[in-house]
Structure formats: C-alpha cells, structure tokens
Write a protein that holds these residues in place. Structure first.
Motif, mmCIF file in Angstrom:
data_model
loop_
_atom_site.group_PDB
_atom_site.id
_atom_site.type_symbol
_atom_site.label_atom_id
_atom_site.label_comp_id
_atom_site.label_asym_id
_atom_site.label_seq_id
_atom_site.Cartn_x
_atom_site.Cartn_y
_atom_site.Cartn_z
ATOM 1 N N ALA A 61 0.838 -1.198 0.000
ATOM 2 C CA ALA A 61 0.000 0.000 0.000
ATOM 3 C C ALA A 61 0.873 1.247 0.000
ATOM 4 O O ALA A 61 1.849 1.324 0.745
ATOM 5 C CB ALA A 61 -0.896 -0.007 1.241
ATOM 6 N N VAL A 62 0.499 2.221 -0.833
ATOM 7 C CA VAL A 62 1.217 3.501 -0.901
ATOM 8 C C VAL A 62 0.210 4.643 -0.984
ATOM 9 O O VAL A 62 -0.854 4.507 -1.580
ATOM 10 C CB VAL A 62 2.190 3.568 -2.112
ATOM 11 C CG1 VAL A 62 3.301 2.532 -1.982
ATOM 12 C CG2 VAL A 62 1.457 3.369 -3.427
ATOM 13 N N GLY A 63 0.548 5.764 -0.376
ATOM 14 C CA GLY A 63 -0.331 6.921 -0.409
ATOM 15 C C GLY A 63 -0.546 7.424 -1.822
ATOM 16 O O GLY A 63 0.391 7.510 -2.610
ATOM 17 N N LEU A 64 -1.786 7.749 -2.157
ATOM 18 C CA LEU A 64 -2.132 8.246 -3.484
ATOM 19 C C LEU A 64 -2.602 9.705 -3.412
ATOM 20 O O LEU A 64 -2.223 10.531 -4.228
ATOM 21 C CB LEU A 64 -3.232 7.360 -4.086
ATOM 22 C CG LEU A 64 -3.732 7.699 -5.472
ATOM 23 C CD1 LEU A 64 -2.614 7.560 -6.494
ATOM 24 C CD2 LEU A 64 -4.892 6.777 -5.835
ATOM 25 N N GLU A 65 -3.408 10.013 -2.387
ATOM 26 C CA GLU A 65 -3.926 11.385 -2.220
ATOM 27 C C GLU A 65 -4.293 11.570 -0.762
ATOM 28 O O GLU A 65 -4.733 10.643 -0.099
ATOM 29 C CB GLU A 65 -5.173 11.582 -3.096
ATOM 30 C CG GLU A 65 -5.691 13.009 -3.165
ATOM 31 C CD GLU A 65 -6.663 13.378 -2.049
ATOM 32 O OE1 GLU A 65 -6.788 14.582 -1.772
ATOM 33 O OE2 GLU A 65 -7.272 12.484 -1.436
ATOM 34 N N ILE A 66 -4.069 12.792 -0.273
ATOM 35 C CA ILE A 66 -4.468 13.102 1.096
ATOM 36 C C ILE A 66 -4.916 14.555 1.154
ATOM 37 O O ILE A 66 -4.368 15.416 0.456
ATOM 38 C CB ILE A 66 -3.324 12.819 2.108
ATOM 39 C CG1 ILE A 66 -3.848 12.902 3.548
ATOM 40 C CG2 ILE A 66 -2.120 13.703 1.856
ATOM 41 C CD1 ILE A 66 -2.916 12.307 4.578
ATOM 42 N N ASN A 67 -5.950 14.797 1.959
ATOM 43 C CA ASN A 67 -6.326 16.174 2.244
ATOM 44 C C ASN A 67 -6.469 16.300 3.742
ATOM 45 O O ASN A 67 -6.613 15.298 4.451
ATOM 46 C CB ASN A 67 -7.597 16.600 1.500
ATOM 47 C CG ASN A 67 -8.834 15.908 2.017
ATOM 48 O OD1 ASN A 67 -8.962 15.608 3.199
ATOM 49 N ND2 ASN A 67 -9.763 15.637 1.141
#
Length: 121
Positions: A61-67
């Motif tokens: 798992a890898v970060g794709l988008e964050i707000n």
C-alpha cells in the motif's frame, strides 16, 4: 515515523490508532503543531491500516492522495490519530483520519486514499 516520535497504540484491519508528540520535532516556526506533521501522522495511520487489510503478500500500500483540514492549534502535549475505513477495495482504500488533542478535541480531519500496488520482487 520514529523521527517524529509516532507510536502505534492499536492496529486492527478496522482501526489504527497512533500518537505523536507536539514538540520541537513537530512544531512550525511559531511553535504550533505543523500541518505537515499532522498529515504525516494521518498518512502513516492510513497506510498501516491499508497494509493490515491486504489479502496477499504480493501487494503493498502507498499513499495516493491526502487532504487535511486543520481545526485547532496545538502547542504541546500529544495528539492521537484514529484511522477508520471509508472504502476497502482491491486497488484503492480510503480512510477517515481524525486527529485529536489530549482533551479529545478535534485538531485535524483528513481523508487519505491509498493505492494497492504489486510489491517489487
């Protein structure tokens, strides 16, 4: 995670709880909790939660988008992030992450989308 003093308190496929101190490592120049440190905590919790939900050792798992919305300032103490699932799919997962202060007041709310990819051999 260790550079910022993050600690895992609880880790299950349905919920990850992590803490982080608010100190010189996580302050912005005027002495408040840095928004980037809050985002790092949120993404760490969401990524760990995603890893706990994987059905194959061939995936990661890898970060794709964050707000993130920063609601309340913190100068010192400990903040706690709680990540819970919004969506758990085969190619993406979406996590709600709420960061609170020691009085259980909301500091930051974040939504993190994590990509599920093939692990490099």
């Amino acid at each position: 995670m260790s550079h910022l003093g993050m600690k895992i308190i609880e880790s299950t496929p349905d919920k990850v709880v992590m803490t982080m101190p608010v100190d010189a490592r996580t302050h912005q120049p005027i002495g408040l909790l840095h928004g980037g440190a809050s985002v790092a905590l949120a993404e760490s919790a969401a990524s760990l939660a995603s890893l706990l939900n994987l059905q194959s050792e061939e995936k990661t798992a890898v970060g794709l988008e964050i707000n993130a919305n920063h609601i309340r300032a913190v100068r010192e103490g400990l903040v706690t992030a709680t990540a819970t699932p919004i969506h758990r799919g085969a190619s993406t997962m979406v996590w709600d992450v709420r960061i609170t202060n020691e009085r259980d007041q909301l500091v930051c709310i974040s939504r993190c989308t994590v990509a599920i990819i093939n692990r490099k051999k």
